[in-house]
Design an enzyme around this catalytic site. Sequence first.
Site, PDB file in Angstrom:
ATOM      1  N   LYS A 110       0.866  -1.193   0.000  1.00  0.00           N
ATOM      2  CA  LYS A 110       0.000   0.000   0.000  1.00  0.00           C
ATOM      3  C   LYS A 110       0.887   1.222   0.000  1.00  0.00           C
ATOM      4  O   LYS A 110       2.048   1.142   0.420  1.00  0.00           O
ATOM      5  CB  LYS A 110      -0.865   0.018   1.268  1.00  0.00           C
ATOM      6  CG  LYS A 110      -2.104   0.863   1.137  1.00  0.00           C
ATOM      7  CD  LYS A 110      -3.182   0.086   0.433  1.00  0.00           C
ATOM      8  CE  LYS A 110      -4.500   0.798   0.370  1.00  0.00           C
ATOM      9  NZ  LYS A 110      -5.579  -0.157   0.058  1.00  0.00           N
ATOM     10  N   GLY A 118     -20.701   6.750   3.677  1.00  0.00           N
ATOM     11  CA  GLY A 118     -19.565   7.084   2.799  1.00  0.00           C
ATOM     12  C   GLY A 118     -20.039   6.982   1.369  1.00  0.00           C
ATOM     13  O   GLY A 118     -20.595   5.955   0.964  1.00  0.00           O
ATOM     14  N   GLY A 127     -18.239   7.721  -1.697  1.00  0.00           N
ATOM     15  CA  GLY A 127     -17.213   7.817  -2.739  1.00  0.00           C
ATOM     16  C   GLY A 127     -17.487   6.726  -3.775  1.00  0.00           C
ATOM     17  O   GLY A 127     -18.636   6.294  -3.947  1.00  0.00           O
ATOM     18  N   ASN A 128     -16.440   6.250  -4.434  1.00  0.00           N
ATOM     19  CA  ASN A 128     -16.597   5.257  -5.503  1.00  0.00           C
ATOM     20  C   ASN A 128     -17.360   4.023  -5.011  1.00  0.00           C
ATOM     21  O   ASN A 128     -18.389   3.640  -5.577  1.00  0.00           O
ATOM     22  CB  ASN A 128     -15.203   4.876  -6.052  1.00  0.00           C
ATOM     23  CG  ASN A 128     -15.259   3.717  -7.035  1.00  0.00           C
ATOM     24  OD1 ASN A 128     -15.581   2.587  -6.657  1.00  0.00           O
ATOM     25  ND2 ASN A 128     -14.980   3.972  -8.290  1.00  0.00           N
ATOM     26  N   GLY A 148     -19.139   3.403  -2.214  1.00  0.00           N
ATOM     27  CA  GLY A 148     -20.466   3.664  -1.656  1.00  0.00           C
ATOM     28  C   GLY A 148     -21.508   3.939  -2.736  1.00  0.00           C
ATOM     29  O   GLY A 148     -22.633   3.419  -2.690  1.00  0.00           O
TER      30      GLY A 148
HETATM   31  N1  GLU Z   1      -7.276   0.021  -3.232  1.00  0.00           N
HETATM   32  C1  GLU Z   1      -8.060  -1.146  -3.470  1.00  0.00           C
HETATM   33  C2  GLU Z   1      -8.081  -2.028  -2.238  1.00  0.00           C
HETATM   34  O1  GLU Z   1      -7.896  -1.585  -1.127  1.00  0.00           O
HETATM   35  C3  GLU Z   1      -7.605  -1.876  -4.715  1.00  0.00           C
HETATM   36  C4  GLU Z   1      -6.189  -2.353  -4.710  1.00  0.00           C
HETATM   37  C5  GLU Z   1      -5.710  -2.856  -6.066  1.00  0.00           C
HETATM   38  O2  GLU Z   1      -6.496  -2.866  -6.995  1.00  0.00           O
HETATM   39  O3  GLU Z   1      -4.536  -3.201  -6.133  1.00  0.00           O
HETATM   40  O4  GLU Z   1      -8.379  -3.185  -2.316  1.00  0.00           O
END
Ligand code: GLU
Length: 417
Positions: free
Chosen positions: A107, A218, A220-221, A223
Amino acid sequence: MSQNNRNPFTIAQAQFDEAAETLGLEPAMRELLRWPRREYKFTIPVKMDDGSTEIFHGYRVQYNDARGPCKGGLRWHVEETMDTVRALAAWMTWKTSVVDIPLGGGKGGVTCNPKNLSDGEKERLARGWMRVMARELGFDRDVPAPDVYTTPQIMAWMMDEYEVITGRSHPAVITGKPLPLGGSQGRNDATARGGVLCVGYACKRLDIDPTGTYAVQGFGNAGQFAATLHRELLGGGKLVAVSDTSGAIHCPDGIDPEAIVAHKNKTGKVLGFPGSKEIDADSLLELDVGILYPAALENVINRQNAPNIKAKIVCELANGPTTPNGDRILHEKGVHVIPDFLANAGGVTVSYFEQVQNHANYYWSLEEVHTKLDYHMSRAYDAVHEMHDEQKVHMRQAAYLVAVSRVAEAVKLRGWL
Ligand code: GLU
């Protein structure tokens, strides 16, 4: 619960420790899996539109790559810290494992408020982040993606910067790209779709009617898509409340999901939706609804409000919305929690499909993506639900047992321990 115990990484480690104990993992394995393998913390100077230079703080954590290259999104958020990134990277490791895709967990992010940045400033920040990290990334090392407040456009700038640095075409270095640059059909609503599918599988097993009431915290995308997909995929349902950072609205007679999404896109907030009553944002979580979708940030369901939660199913589209105390209380009350790294795994699953298509340089139809997503999500859901029934543990613990044992097996097979 003290503030310190709300540190998401402390929570992620406590959740892992419980699973490690149940699985009887040896001490070296526990130590390896409760820490990230590699961490990067750096500064990014960005020329601002007014001629000044601002220094942003950037992060990337490569938590574990025993099952494959690290994979996970980038958050641009004012409250981003190394510990939030560590926690989210740990949860990515368990997420790719629970859906059984050949990837590890990572991340990253930047501490910033993207709402105050112009498009030009965002582009320079995206390229600046990539310039620092390019040597540590790659389809065979670590692959970023969107997360809170990052978009397909930001992924496109980052991919372009990477290709400028390497002098080669490398679409699979990042996922969540726009369709003309190697994005996948179905990536935009994949996180919500995976979660709504899980609600459908849970309702079948628990004999709950999915067409009752639901609320989304929430907007956003994840929700917004959950609001519309719930009705589309589950054959009905009445959306009665939604919230975002501006506040929460409640309509006991039902909210048209398409109309509230259009209102949010037009005005930037959910408040002021015609015919709705404004309610306290926290009280949305305590409404008497069948299904509750927490789809914002961490720690919103905790010791204080968990006793008042009335939903039959809580589907965690956000990462880390429930604290360990909240979890325990919901479990005792018999609320069925579909834990975050299972409920929101649809996004990374379609990211994986995107990489597969990039490698093959051949692109699938939307129907193909949907069929394959359903296959991966249903297998993951079944494995977790069966573990929950067999071991008599709550669903989050069951998901940990499935995911951690697979990562531990990969570590063993590699001969690391
Ligand atoms: N950010 C999204 C998650 O938390 C997607 C991560 C990704 O596609 O690598 O799962």
